[in-house]
Design a protein around this motif. Structure first.
Motif, short mmCIF file in Angstrom:
data_model
loop_
_atom_site.label_atom_id
_atom_site.label_comp_id
_atom_site.label_asym_id
_atom_site.label_seq_id
_atom_site.Cartn_x
_atom_site.Cartn_y
_atom_site.Cartn_z
N PHE A 1 -50.15 49.46 45.68
CA PHE A 1 -51.21 48.56 45.22
C PHE A 1 -51.05 47.16 45.82
N VAL A 2 -49.85 46.61 45.74
CA VAL A 2 -49.62 45.27 46.28
C VAL A 2 -49.77 45.27 47.79
N HIS A 3 -49.40 46.37 48.43
CA HIS A 3 -49.59 46.47 49.88
C HIS A 3 -51.07 46.35 50.22
N GLU A 4 -51.94 47.02 49.43
CA GLU A 4 -53.39 46.91 49.66
C GLU A 4 -53.88 45.49 49.40
N LEU A 5 -53.35 44.87 48.34
CA LEU A 5 -53.71 43.48 48.06
C LEU A 5 -53.36 42.57 49.23
N ASP A 6 -52.15 42.74 49.73
CA ASP A 6 -51.69 41.90 50.83
C ASP A 6 -52.51 42.15 52.10
N MET A 7 -52.87 43.41 52.33
CA MET A 7 -53.73 43.73 53.47
C MET A 7 -55.08 43.03 53.35
N GLU A 8 -55.59 42.97 52.11
CA GLU A 8 -56.87 42.30 51.87
C GLU A 8 -56.72 40.79 52.11
N VAL A 9 -55.61 40.22 51.68
CA VAL A 9 -55.34 38.81 51.93
C VAL A 9 -55.35 38.53 53.43
N GLN A 10 -54.66 39.36 54.19
CA GLN A 10 -54.57 39.17 55.64
C GLN A 10 -55.94 39.36 56.30
N ARG A 11 -56.71 40.33 55.80
CA ARG A 11 -58.04 40.57 56.36
C ARG A 11 -58.93 39.34 56.15
N ILE A 12 -58.89 38.80 54.94
CA ILE A 12 -59.71 37.63 54.62
C ILE A 12 -59.29 36.43 55.48
N LYS A 13 -58.00 36.26 55.67
CA LYS A 13 -57.52 35.10 56.43
C LYS A 13 -57.84 35.21 57.93
N ARG A 14 -58.16 36.42 58.38
CA ARG A 14 -58.59 36.60 59.77
C ARG A 14 -60.09 36.43 59.93
N HIS A 15 -60.80 36.28 58.81
CA HIS A 15 -62.26 36.23 58.82
C HIS A 15 -62.71 34.80 59.10
N ASP A 16 -63.31 34.58 60.26
CA ASP A 16 -63.67 33.23 60.69
C ASP A 16 -64.69 32.56 59.78
N GLU A 17 -65.65 33.33 59.28
CA GLU A 17 -66.69 32.74 58.43
C GLU A 17 -66.09 32.23 57.12
N THR A 18 -65.16 33.01 56.55
CA THR A 18 -64.50 32.59 55.31
C THR A 18 -63.62 31.38 55.57
N ARG A 19 -62.98 31.35 56.72
CA ARG A 19 -62.17 30.19 57.09
C ARG A 19 -63.03 28.93 57.18
N ARG A 20 -64.20 29.05 57.80
CA ARG A 20 -65.11 27.91 57.90
C ARG A 20 -65.60 27.48 56.52
N GLU A 21 -65.85 28.44 55.67
CA GLU A 21 -66.28 28.13 54.30
C GLU A 21 -65.21 27.31 53.58
N TYR A 22 -63.95 27.71 53.72
CA TYR A 22 -62.87 26.97 53.08
C TYR A 22 -62.72 25.58 53.68
N MET A 23 -62.81 25.48 55.01
CA MET A 23 -62.66 24.19 55.67
C MET A 23 -63.75 23.22 55.23
N THR A 24 -64.98 23.74 55.05
CA THR A 24 -66.09 22.91 54.58
C THR A 24 -65.81 22.43 53.15
N LEU A 25 -65.32 23.35 52.32
CA LEU A 25 -64.97 23.01 50.94
C LEU A 25 -63.86 21.96 50.91
N ALA A 26 -62.83 22.15 51.74
CA ALA A 26 -61.70 21.22 51.78
C ALA A 26 -62.16 19.83 52.20
N MET A 27 -63.05 19.77 53.19
CA MET A 27 -63.57 18.48 53.64
C MET A 27 -64.34 17.78 52.51
N GLU A 28 -65.12 18.53 51.76
CA GLU A 28 -65.88 17.95 50.66
C GLU A 28 -64.95 17.46 49.55
N LEU A 29 -63.90 18.23 49.27
CA LEU A 29 -62.94 17.82 48.24
C LEU A 29 -62.20 16.55 48.66
N ARG A 30 -61.85 16.47 49.94
CA ARG A 30 -61.18 15.25 50.43
C ARG A 30 -62.11 14.05 50.32
#
Length: 277
Positions: free
Chosen positions: A187-216
């Motif tokens: 189960f945790v292996h699948e969770l970790d795989m999902e974490v890694q998949r999300i972190k490779r996703h460019d659109e999600t990365r851009r979403e977080y970067m936009t959020l981080a800029m707004e928070l700053r």
């Protein structure tokens, strides 16, 4: 002010990434089943990030992972990395519960139709200092603890630092993973795989970067506003001190008001408070 992490630093402990992982229906459903030891046929997400705002003058609630199942049961899952020594965390579950119920009732349901609800806080600390990996709270009678009030409201706190030999192996491995330890079990292996998949996703990365800029930006503006407010407060304090000295020297109130730019009313109250009139 908490430091805003870079994309590379994010882990399952961070709300943004946790929420994205829990958007995987299969993983979210399995985690709920394991925590509560129940079976669920299916879950749905009313909103990807549920916000409840009952009235304009009430404090709104943003729920990270808000799902319902085929029986109408409601599940709110939150990751918590900061404890409140004054019981704020427990009070937050009380407020969340009230807002969730009001949200359901606002849709036209009668209170008898309220379905079982579960507020689940996954904590990176021991909220109750008893060493238990899971704390489950329901409303019981103080005179007879076997008597459940039957309001079907449950609050659960998971403790990533806790341990028990009777704990479900998948939940035990999950808590160790949340605590930053190595991946264990399927189960945790699948969770970790999902974490890694999300972190490779460019659109999600851009979403977080936009959020981080707004928070700053918000933090910077908040700091600037606080600094300006501090300056104004200090200026008033300085003028008040000067006014007191002038009052003690017998300077007329109108003259003090002219040179300090404080109101006659304020200086009059000041003089009365210090028995100078």
């Amino acid at each position: 002010m908490a430091r805003i992490k870079s994309w590379e630093e994010l882990t399952i402990q961070d709300n943004f990434l946790f929420q994205k992982v829990m958007n995987n229906k299969r993983l979210c459903k399995y985690l709920i089943e394991k925590i509560l030891n129940i079976r669920i046929h299916d879950i749905t997400y009313p909103d990807s990030e549920k916000t409840i705002d009952i009235r304009m003058d009430s404090k709104s609630v943003r729920l990270d992972v808000y799902v319902t199942d085929e029986l109408g049961r409601v599940y709110d899952i939150e990751i918590q990395c900061t404890n409140d020594p004054n019981g704020g965390l427990a009070k937050r579950t009380r407020y969340y519960q009230a807002m969730i119920d009001m949200d359901v009732l606002e849709k036209g349901s009668d209170y008898e139709e309220l379905k079982p609800s579960y507020i689940i806080f996954i904590c990176t600390f021991d909220a109750f200092h008893q060493g238990k990996p899971i704390y489950t709270f329901r409303n019981l009678c103080l005179e007879d603890s076997s008597l459940d009030m039957g309001d079907e409201a449950t609050k659960i706190f998971l403790n990533s630092k806790g341990h028990s030999n009777s704990l479900d192996p998948d939940i035990a491995a999950f808590l160790r993973y949340v605590d930053g330890n190595a991946v264990e079990g399927a189960f945790v292996h699948e969770l970790d795989m999902e974490v890694q998949r999300i972190k490779r996703h460019d659109e999600t990365r851009r979403e977080y970067m936009t959020l981080a800029m707004e928070l700053r930006r918000q933090n910077k503006e908040g700091y600037k506003a606080g600094k300006e407010a501090g300056k104004k407060e200090g200026l008033v304090e300085g003028k008040t001190s000067t006014a007191l000295e002038m009052l003690q020297d017998g300077v007329p109130i109108e003259t003090i008001a002219k040179y300090t730019k404080l109101s006659v009313e304020y200086i009059t109250k000041l003089s009365k408070a210090h028995n100078l009139i």
